[in-house]
Write a protein that holds these residues in place. Structure first.
Motif, mmCIF file in Angstrom:
data_model
loop_
_atom_site.group_PDB
_atom_site.id
_atom_site.type_symbol
_atom_site.label_atom_id
_atom_site.label_comp_id
_atom_site.label_asym_id
_atom_site.label_seq_id
_atom_site.Cartn_x
_atom_site.Cartn_y
_atom_site.Cartn_z
ATOM 1 N N ASP A 17 -2.248 12.280 -14.751
ATOM 2 C CA ASP A 17 -0.899 12.022 -15.535
ATOM 3 C C ASP A 17 -1.025 11.572 -16.497
ATOM 4 O O ASP A 17 -0.236 11.762 -17.615
ATOM 5 C CB ASP A 17 0.025 11.476 -14.374
ATOM 6 C CG ASP A 17 0.223 12.425 -13.130
ATOM 7 O OD1 ASP A 17 -0.203 13.587 -13.037
ATOM 8 O OD2 ASP A 17 1.027 11.873 -12.142
ATOM 9 N N LEU A 18 -1.467 10.371 -16.410
ATOM 10 C CA LEU A 18 -1.696 9.465 -17.754
ATOM 11 C C LEU A 18 -2.377 9.943 -18.953
ATOM 12 O O LEU A 18 -1.950 9.979 -20.065
ATOM 13 C CB LEU A 18 -2.199 8.011 -17.092
ATOM 14 C CG LEU A 18 -2.585 6.901 -18.216
ATOM 15 C CD1 LEU A 18 -1.052 6.618 -19.172
ATOM 16 C CD2 LEU A 18 -3.131 5.778 -17.928
ATOM 17 N N SER A 19 -3.492 10.760 -18.443
ATOM 18 C CA SER A 19 -4.090 11.318 -19.526
ATOM 19 C C SER A 19 -3.405 12.661 -20.290
ATOM 20 O O SER A 19 -3.425 12.596 -21.604
ATOM 21 C CB SER A 19 -5.315 12.249 -18.887
ATOM 22 O OG SER A 19 -6.551 11.084 -18.557
ATOM 23 N N LEU A 20 -2.519 13.126 -19.556
ATOM 24 C CA LEU A 20 -1.562 14.080 -20.157
ATOM 25 C C LEU A 20 -0.712 13.288 -20.956
ATOM 26 O O LEU A 20 -0.245 13.855 -22.284
ATOM 27 C CB LEU A 20 -0.991 14.996 -19.222
ATOM 28 C CG LEU A 20 -1.697 16.025 -18.231
ATOM 29 C CD1 LEU A 20 -1.122 16.389 -17.098
ATOM 30 C CD2 LEU A 20 -2.227 17.154 -19.232
ATOM 31 N N ALA A 21 -0.055 12.640 -20.580
ATOM 32 C CA ALA A 21 0.839 11.727 -21.433
ATOM 33 C C ALA A 21 0.144 10.974 -22.556
ATOM 34 O O ALA A 21 0.624 10.749 -23.875
ATOM 35 C CB ALA A 21 1.566 10.508 -20.501
ATOM 36 N N LEU A 22 -1.067 10.535 -22.513
ATOM 37 C CA LEU A 22 -1.705 9.686 -23.808
ATOM 38 C C LEU A 22 -2.178 10.912 -24.607
ATOM 39 O O LEU A 22 -1.815 10.870 -25.945
ATOM 40 C CB LEU A 22 -2.951 9.197 -23.236
ATOM 41 C CG LEU A 22 -2.904 8.033 -22.398
ATOM 42 C CD1 LEU A 22 -4.386 7.708 -21.677
ATOM 43 C CD2 LEU A 22 -2.321 6.707 -23.120
ATOM 44 N N ILE A 48 1.390 23.100 -27.755
ATOM 45 C CA ILE A 48 1.430 21.924 -27.500
ATOM 46 C C ILE A 48 0.716 21.889 -26.130
ATOM 47 O O ILE A 48 0.063 20.875 -25.674
ATOM 48 C CB ILE A 48 2.645 21.316 -27.518
ATOM 49 C CG1 ILE A 48 3.255 21.426 -28.733
ATOM 50 C CG2 ILE A 48 2.856 20.083 -26.887
ATOM 51 C CD1 ILE A 48 4.734 21.029 -28.827
ATOM 52 N N GLU A 49 0.949 22.833 -25.002
ATOM 53 C CA GLU A 49 0.536 22.626 -23.792
ATOM 54 C C GLU A 49 -0.590 22.672 -23.642
ATOM 55 O O GLU A 49 -1.430 21.889 -22.840
ATOM 56 C CB GLU A 49 1.289 23.881 -22.994
ATOM 57 C CG GLU A 49 1.013 23.667 -21.321
ATOM 58 C CD GLU A 49 1.481 24.977 -20.649
ATOM 59 O OE1 GLU A 49 1.281 24.939 -19.632
ATOM 60 O OE2 GLU A 49 2.324 25.743 -21.251
ATOM 61 N N ASP A 50 -1.320 23.674 -24.344
ATOM 62 C CA ASP A 50 -2.834 23.782 -24.228
ATOM 63 C C ASP A 50 -3.452 22.525 -24.933
ATOM 64 O O ASP A 50 -4.682 22.159 -24.275
ATOM 65 C CB ASP A 50 -3.338 24.981 -25.065
ATOM 66 C CG ASP A 50 -2.606 26.203 -24.757
ATOM 67 O OD1 ASP A 50 -2.583 26.186 -23.180
ATOM 68 O OD2 ASP A 50 -2.673 27.348 -25.090
ATOM 69 N N TRP A 51 -3.022 22.015 -25.786
ATOM 70 C CA TRP A 51 -3.581 20.640 -26.417
ATOM 71 C C TRP A 51 -3.382 19.630 -25.467
ATOM 72 O O TRP A 51 -4.453 19.044 -25.137
ATOM 73 C CB TRP A 51 -2.797 20.338 -27.703
ATOM 74 C CG TRP A 51 -2.843 18.976 -28.042
ATOM 75 C CD1 TRP A 51 -1.981 17.866 -27.892
ATOM 76 C CD2 TRP A 51 -4.065 18.328 -28.744
ATOM 77 N NE1 TRP A 51 -2.592 16.630 -28.341
ATOM 78 C CE2 TRP A 51 -3.853 16.912 -28.897
ATOM 79 C CE3 TRP A 51 -4.982 18.757 -29.379
ATOM 80 C CZ2 TRP A 51 -4.394 16.116 -29.357
ATOM 81 C CZ3 TRP A 51 -5.853 17.851 -30.055
ATOM 82 C CH2 TRP A 51 -5.512 16.699 -29.957
ATOM 83 N N LEU A 52 -2.377 19.548 -24.544
ATOM 84 C CA LEU A 52 -2.189 18.514 -23.726
ATOM 85 C C LEU A 52 -3.333 18.368 -22.727
ATOM 86 O O LEU A 52 -4.102 17.687 -22.211
ATOM 87 C CB LEU A 52 -0.943 18.374 -23.121
ATOM 88 C CG LEU A 52 0.215 18.277 -23.765
ATOM 89 C CD1 LEU A 52 1.439 18.201 -22.923
ATOM 90 C CD2 LEU A 52 0.203 16.696 -24.641
ATOM 91 N N TRP A 53 -3.643 19.771 -22.211
ATOM 92 C CA TRP A 53 -4.716 20.109 -21.090
ATOM 93 C C TRP A 53 -6.165 19.710 -21.892
ATOM 94 O O TRP A 53 -7.143 19.243 -21.186
ATOM 95 C CB TRP A 53 -4.505 21.321 -20.516
ATOM 96 C CG TRP A 53 -3.366 21.487 -19.593
ATOM 97 C CD1 TRP A 53 -2.224 22.194 -20.065
ATOM 98 C CD2 TRP A 53 -3.126 20.900 -18.399
ATOM 99 N NE1 TRP A 53 -1.304 22.056 -18.950
ATOM 100 C CE2 TRP A 53 -1.880 21.299 -18.056
ATOM 101 C CE3 TRP A 53 -4.054 20.050 -17.491
ATOM 102 C CZ2 TRP A 53 -1.399 20.787 -16.742
ATOM 103 C CZ3 TRP A 53 -3.576 19.727 -16.374
ATOM 104 C CH2 TRP A 53 -2.317 20.194 -15.798
ATOM 105 N N GLU A 78 6.292 18.953 -18.203
ATOM 106 C CA GLU A 78 5.993 20.126 -17.264
ATOM 107 C C GLU A 78 4.564 20.134 -17.251
ATOM 108 O O GLU A 78 4.472 20.512 -15.830
ATOM 109 C CB GLU A 78 6.167 21.189 -18.413
ATOM 110 C CG GLU A 78 7.770 21.517 -18.683
ATOM 111 C CD GLU A 78 7.956 22.420 -19.681
ATOM 112 O OE1 GLU A 78 6.971 22.847 -20.396
ATOM 113 O OE2 GLU A 78 9.114 22.743 -20.413
ATOM 114 N N ALA A 79 3.682 19.493 -17.745
ATOM 115 C CA ALA A 79 2.380 19.428 -17.630
ATOM 116 C C ALA A 79 1.991 18.499 -16.131
ATOM 117 O O ALA A 79 1.082 18.958 -15.364
ATOM 118 C CB ALA A 79 1.432 19.111 -18.851
#
Length: 202
Positions: free
Chosen positions: A24-29, A79-84, A176-177
């Motif tokens: 979770d933290l990695s996605l938010a970072l 954006i979603e792909d970038w987060l992952w 969402e992620a």
């Protein structure tokens, strides 16, 4: 310090109501990095796409690494792909960086010299700045913190309000992620329980 570093610090300071998951933290970072790059003019967000901007990345090693990984030509990345993609093991990357910068230290728990190590925050100006941003209820930091379950700070208990459309889009995508990651965890738990029950028998 950057929003991502401030987020990492408040995720550890001191022991929130519940432990924030590394994923979770990695996605938010990754979301925090993206918003720092937008603020610097290094990228823009058009719809749900990340488009290179005309300005260089801020003078920060990790933000520089993030900027270098931005897709420079069409088709641009969502954006979603970038987060992952960027978020993979990003919490560990920030932990290493903050340890190197003297913001974190490792201490052994218990009295034994070979006991397990735990990471603790050091009392530094960076820590004070991050906590001050949280206490002031700074909207972007508060919204990203809320996405990973960190509450508190600011004048009230309401969800932080973001006036900027880009920030709203990025934070919503982070939410969402994180929810998607939690769904994956729950599915794996169910599958593992079912598998164990098969072996256990009637």
């Amino acid at each position: 310090m950057t929003t991502a570093k401030d987020l990492f610090i408040i995720a550890m300071d001191p022991v929130p109501e519940h432990t924030v998951g590394q994923g979770d933290l990695s996605l938010a970072l990754a979301g925090a990095e993206l918003l720092d790059l937008v603020a610097a003019g290094a990228v823009t967000v058009e719809g749900d796409l990340i488009v290179p901007g005309g300005s260089p990345a801020p003078d920060d090693r990790l933000l520089g690494e993030a900027a270098a990984r931005i897709t420079g030509e069409p088709p641009y990345e969502r954006i979603e792909d970038w987060l992952w993609r960027r978020g993979r093991d990003l919490a560990g990357t920030y932990q290493d960086a903050l340890e190197k910068d003297g913001e974190l230290t490792q201490k052994r728990s218990g009295r034994l010299p070979f006991g397990p190590r735990r990471v603790e925050l050091v009392d530094t100006p960076g820590r004070h700045r991050a906590v001050a941003r949280q206490d002031e209820g700074e909207p972007v930091l508060a919204a990203l913190a809320s996405a990973v379950g960190i509450e508190g700070g600011g004048p009230g208990d309401d969800e932080p309000r973001l006036d900027d459309e880009t920030a709203t889009t990025v934070v919503a995508t982070v939410h969402e992620a994180v929810m998607e990651l939690e769904a994956v965890r729950q599915r794996r738990t169910i599958e593992n329980t079912a598998f164990a029950n098969v072996w256990r028998g009637p």
